[in-house]
Design an enzyme around this catalytic site. Structure first.
Site, PDB file in Angstrom:
ATOM      1  N   LYS A 185       6.391  15.843  -5.789  1.00  9.26           N
ATOM      2  CA  LYS A 185       7.294  16.963  -5.578  1.00  9.26           C
ATOM      3  C   LYS A 185       7.066  17.549  -4.194  1.00  9.26           C
ATOM      4  O   LYS A 185       5.972  17.360  -3.668  1.00  9.26           O
ATOM      5  CB  LYS A 185       7.096  18.035  -6.659  1.00  9.26           C
ATOM      6  CG  LYS A 185       5.682  18.654  -6.624  1.00  9.26           C
ATOM      7  CD  LYS A 185       5.670  20.046  -7.106  1.00  9.26           C
ATOM      8  CE  LYS A 185       5.868  21.055  -6.032  1.00  9.26           C
ATOM      9  NZ  LYS A 185       4.660  21.510  -5.323  1.00  9.26           N
ATOM     10  N   HIS A 225       2.351  17.680 -11.491  1.00  6.30           N
ATOM     11  CA  HIS A 225       0.988  17.529 -12.012  1.00  6.30           C
ATOM     12  C   HIS A 225       0.664  18.531 -13.119  1.00  6.30           C
ATOM     13  O   HIS A 225      -0.272  18.336 -13.870  1.00  6.30           O
ATOM     14  CB  HIS A 225      -0.046  17.559 -10.881  1.00  6.30           C
ATOM     15  CG  HIS A 225      -0.373  18.919 -10.351  1.00  6.30           C
ATOM     16  ND1 HIS A 225       0.413  19.567  -9.447  1.00  6.30           N
ATOM     17  CD2 HIS A 225      -1.405  19.755 -10.605  1.00  6.30           C
ATOM     18  CE1 HIS A 225      -0.128  20.734  -9.157  1.00  6.30           C
ATOM     19  NE2 HIS A 225      -1.236  20.877  -9.846  1.00  6.30           N
ATOM     20  N   LYS A 234      -1.843  18.442 -17.046  1.00  5.67           N
ATOM     21  CA  LYS A 234      -2.949  19.341 -17.435  1.00  5.67           C
ATOM     22  C   LYS A 234      -3.101  19.303 -18.954  1.00  5.67           C
ATOM     23  O   LYS A 234      -2.115  19.340 -19.678  1.00  5.67           O
ATOM     24  CB  LYS A 234      -2.669  20.765 -16.956  1.00  5.67           C
ATOM     25  CG  LYS A 234      -2.773  20.900 -15.430  1.00  5.67           C
ATOM     26  CD  LYS A 234      -2.613  22.343 -15.004  1.00  5.67           C
ATOM     27  CE  LYS A 234      -2.464  22.473 -13.506  1.00  5.67           C
ATOM     28  NZ  LYS A 234      -3.708  22.476 -12.755  1.00  5.67           N
ATOM     29  N   GLU A 249      -2.552  32.249  -8.085  1.00  6.54           N
ATOM     30  CA  GLU A 249      -3.539  31.555  -7.250  1.00  6.54           C
ATOM     31  C   GLU A 249      -4.212  32.568  -6.335  1.00  6.54           C
ATOM     32  O   GLU A 249      -3.609  33.575  -5.959  1.00  6.54           O
ATOM     33  CB  GLU A 249      -2.839  30.515  -6.379  1.00  6.54           C
ATOM     34  CG  GLU A 249      -2.125  29.438  -7.155  1.00  6.54           C
ATOM     35  CD  GLU A 249      -1.602  28.381  -6.205  1.00  6.54           C
ATOM     36  OE1 GLU A 249      -2.334  27.428  -5.931  1.00  6.54           O
ATOM     37  OE2 GLU A 249      -0.475  28.543  -5.712  1.00  6.54           O
ATOM     38  N   ASP A 276       8.308  25.799  -4.237  1.00  6.08           N
ATOM     39  CA  ASP A 276       7.013  25.121  -4.357  1.00  6.08           C
ATOM     40  C   ASP A 276       6.492  25.152  -5.794  1.00  6.08           C
ATOM     41  O   ASP A 276       5.873  24.196  -6.253  1.00  6.08           O
ATOM     42  CB  ASP A 276       6.001  25.810  -3.424  1.00  6.08           C
ATOM     43  CG  ASP A 276       4.646  25.125  -3.403  1.00  6.08           C
ATOM     44  OD1 ASP A 276       4.619  23.884  -3.254  1.00  6.08           O
ATOM     45  OD2 ASP A 276       3.621  25.806  -3.545  1.00  6.08           O
ATOM     46  N   HIS A 299       6.757  23.386 -11.510  1.00  5.08           N
ATOM     47  CA  HIS A 299       5.694  23.686 -12.483  1.00  5.08           C
ATOM     48  C   HIS A 299       6.097  24.763 -13.496  1.00  5.08           C
ATOM     49  O   HIS A 299       5.945  24.597 -14.698  1.00  5.08           O
ATOM     50  CB  HIS A 299       4.427  24.167 -11.773  1.00  5.08           C
ATOM     51  CG  HIS A 299       3.931  23.246 -10.705  1.00  5.08           C
ATOM     52  ND1 HIS A 299       3.999  21.875 -10.809  1.00  5.08           N
ATOM     53  CD2 HIS A 299       3.345  23.484  -9.503  1.00  5.08           C
ATOM     54  CE1 HIS A 299       3.477  21.325  -9.722  1.00  5.08           C
ATOM     55  NE2 HIS A 299       3.081  22.275  -8.916  1.00  5.08           N
ATOM     56  N   LYS A 355       0.622  33.405  -4.396  1.00 13.24           N
ATOM     57  CA  LYS A 355      -0.638  33.086  -3.721  1.00 13.24           C
ATOM     58  C   LYS A 355      -1.342  34.384  -3.370  1.00 13.24           C
ATOM     59  O   LYS A 355      -0.730  35.437  -3.276  1.00 13.24           O
ATOM     60  CB  LYS A 355      -0.363  32.276  -2.455  1.00 13.24           C
ATOM     61  CG  LYS A 355       0.281  30.920  -2.769  1.00 13.24           C
ATOM     62  CD  LYS A 355      -0.114  29.860  -1.787  1.00 13.24           C
ATOM     63  CE  LYS A 355       0.544  28.534  -2.103  1.00 13.24           C
ATOM     64  NZ  LYS A 355      -0.215  27.698  -3.038  1.00 13.24           N
TER      65      LYS A 355
HETATM   66  C1  BG6 Z   1       1.146  22.424  -5.896  1.00 11.32           C
HETATM   67  C2  BG6 Z   1       1.697  23.422  -4.914  1.00 11.32           C
HETATM   68  O1  BG6 Z   1       2.175  21.690  -6.483  1.00 11.32           O
HETATM   69  O2  BG6 Z   1       0.425  23.108  -6.911  1.00 11.32           O
HETATM   70  C3  BG6 Z   1       0.576  24.240  -4.309  1.00 11.32           C
HETATM   71  O3  BG6 Z   1       2.382  22.727  -3.885  1.00 11.32           O
HETATM   72  C4  BG6 Z   1      -0.260  24.876  -5.385  1.00 11.32           C
HETATM   73  O4  BG6 Z   1       1.090  25.244  -3.435  1.00 11.32           O
HETATM   74  C5  BG6 Z   1      -0.695  23.841  -6.427  1.00 11.32           C
HETATM   75  O5  BG6 Z   1      -1.404  25.459  -4.775  1.00 11.32           O
HETATM   76  C6  BG6 Z   1      -1.356  24.509  -7.610  1.00 11.32           C
HETATM   77  O6  BG6 Z   1      -1.908  23.533  -8.443  1.00 11.32           O
HETATM   78  P1  BG6 Z   1      -3.139  23.875  -9.387  1.00 11.32           P
HETATM   79  O7  BG6 Z   1      -3.344  22.628 -10.168  1.00 11.32           O
HETATM   80  O8  BG6 Z   1      -4.285  24.213  -8.472  1.00 11.32           O
HETATM   81  O9  BG6 Z   1      -2.721  25.041 -10.219  1.00 11.32           O
END
Ligand code: BG6
Length: 498
Positions: free
Chosen positions: A155, A185, A189, A223, A242, A247, A345
């Site tokens: 992505k 991704h 999880k 985050e 993003d 997600h 973030k």
């Molecule tokens: C990514 C984003 O897909 O997922 C990032 O591009 C983000 O900006 C990340 O930090 C977060 O993934 P995780 O697994 O750390 O929650």
């Protein structure tokens, strides 16, 4: 026949063996490859899951990056705690090649390596989406997408519906959908997969999973990191594209879908697609009511002062690093249940969770107890860190005398429920591709439906000049996000550290 995707993947419980493979990674010197892809494969190697003859072919563009790549990979794997022996074995699997996405001639070396290889071929495009099509054309020209090859697309797929369709159309002319794996991704999880198990392997919750019992749902993906080394990418994209387009909407889909009739890739994806299509559009004119954009300014996280977004970036910018949305799923199950989504973030904690707030009891018999003491049940599905679930419920305080009720929590954490390591999402997903299981990957229509929902929000922000509100790093976002939910007489349940 793909094997069952929802058993825990550890050495102890490993499913059918992984067939011998050649994994080709484009974008091999990039942040994702270094932080996630090599470590994921090296851990699988460490667990003895990878067949000895399997190979990783790292494709990079610039010679100066290539020289340094082996050292960078080794350093990363050492940080991940892998032994020198495992690292050495893993490094022997890797061949590094130079290629220019726009130069067909530069694919000859890759073609020579893959020529007549009997292994499963998986080609991972961990690059900017505008390189997907040129790379695929060159792969196809060398016949590298034939023979059952699988293509993995990272992505974001495009930056809006039109560009996503362009990429999907061009890719579809070169490789069929059944061999195209669009990665999100979050679907890899453990807790996200467990959402399906929680709902469809237990009768208890599913019966309450609707507007009959649920008042509202909150999804928070928070985050603490800022731009990291991705300023160029992130500033062009922002939090909505993003995180939400993929997600967060995928979490919403798995939460809100109808039960698939079987655990099979298309059955699961059909149900997720229905949710995306039932999402009530947030029209351009509704954006100021239903969305909040934010951008972090200087603040402090874990006692450390961190700079604001524009300072980190080096110039002023109107890109959002936070977004909160109020949305609704227009179908029988969810009519009248708002879903509040937020992600950002530099927030107070790294924590992702889904909070399900149930309706209050219809009639309280505890008349001598203050009504506000009767908190509605709340189910918290914690995705990270410390995956697990918590059910908040009312209990009687022991003792005689005046009845007193308090909220208490049933707490199930996966690290205490199971005594083995939770694999990282990429470990799971990469081996799923090699095994040929598409269940945890996004189909083209899902990606496009998600863009179709997100696009009017972006247009609304542009047309109505909606600029991000500032929030101090280390907070839970701009106060307007609190207003978004409080207007409905509800409030955010902020994740707690644990
Ligand atoms: C990514 C984003 O897909 O997922 C990032 O591009 C983000 O900006 C990340 O930090 C977060 O993934 P995780 O697994 O750390 O929650």
């Amino acid at each position: 026949m793909p094997d069952h995707p929802f058993s825990p993947s550890t050495t102890a419980t490993e499913r059918t063996p992984v067939p011998a493979f050649d994994l080709v990674i484009f974008g091999a010197t990039g942040d994702l490859a270094l932080r996630k892809l090599y470590p994921a494969m090296a851990r699988r190697d460490d667990e003895g899951v990878l067949p000895p003859e399997s190979r990783i072919i790292a494709m990079a563009h610039q010679a100066r990056h290539i020289q340094d790549l082996p050292r960078q990979i080794e350093a990363r794997l050492t940080t991940e705690g892998l032994s020198a022996e495992t690292i050495a074995r893993f490094m022997r699997r890797i061949t590094i090649l130079q290629a220019d996405a726009h130069d067909p001639g530069s694919f000859a070396a890759l073609s020579a390596i893959l020529d007549r290889s009997p292994h499963v071929r998986a080609i991972y495009l961990s690059t900017a989406p505008d390189l997907f099509v040129p790379i695929c054309r060159n792969l196809a020209q060398h016949g590298l997408l034939d023979g059952g090859a699988r293509l993995i697309l990272e992505k974001p797929i495009g930056r809006d519906l039109a560009t996503a369709q362009e990429i999907n159309d061009a890719v579809a002319r070169l490789i069929p959908e059944s061999r195209t794996y669009r990665i999100d991704h979050y679907l890899g999880k453990e807790t996200v997969q467990n959402l399906l198990v929680l709902r469809f392997a237990n009768t208890l919750f599913e019966r309450s999973w609707s507007s009959r019992d649920i008042d509202h749902v909150q999804i928070t993906v928070a985050e603490t990191v800022g731009l990291e080394a991705r300023a160029g990418y992130y500033d062009r994209v922002g939090a909505l594209r993003d995180m939400v387009q993929n997600h967060v909407l995928q979490l919403l889909c798995l939460f809100a879908s109808e039960p698939p009739n079987q655990l099979e890739a298309d059955a699961v994806r059909d149900e997720k697609l229905r949710v995306l299509k039932a999402l009530r559009p947030i029209r351009e004119g509704d954006v100021s009511r239903s969305t909040v954009r934010g951008q972090y300014s200087q603040g402090s996280i874990d006692g450390k002062i961190v700079p604001g977004y524009s300072d980190e970036l080096g110039h002023p910018s109107d890109t959002e690093t936070f977004v909160a949305l109020r949305c609704e799923v227009d179908n029988w199950r969810w009519a009248g249940v708002p879903f509040y989504l937020r992600t950002g973030k530099r927030l107070s904690l790294r924590s992702s969770e889904i909070v399900v707030v149930f309706k209050p009891v219809p009639h309280s018999i505890f008349t001598n107890v203050a009504q506000e003491a009767l908190a509605p049940n709340r189910l918290v599905l914690r995705l990270q860190p410390n995956d697990g679930l918590q059910l908040h419920m009312m209990m009687k305080v022991p003792g005689s005398g005046r009845l007193k009720l308090v909220p208490r929590t049933l707490d199930l954490r996966y690290d205490t429920a199971f005594d083995f390591r939770t694999p990282d999402a990429y470990e799971r997903l990469l081996t799923d591709v090699i095994r040929g299981d598409q269940t945890l990957f996004m189909r083209r229509d899902e990606v496009e439906a998600a863009w179709a929902w997100v696009d009017p929000i972006i247009r609304g922000w542009q047309d109505f000049n909606v600029r991000p509100f500032r929030y101090p790093a280390g907070s839970w976002g701009p106060s307007q996000a609190i207003g978004l939910i409080e207007r409905d007489g509800r409030s955010w349940v902020d994740p707690e550290s644990s």
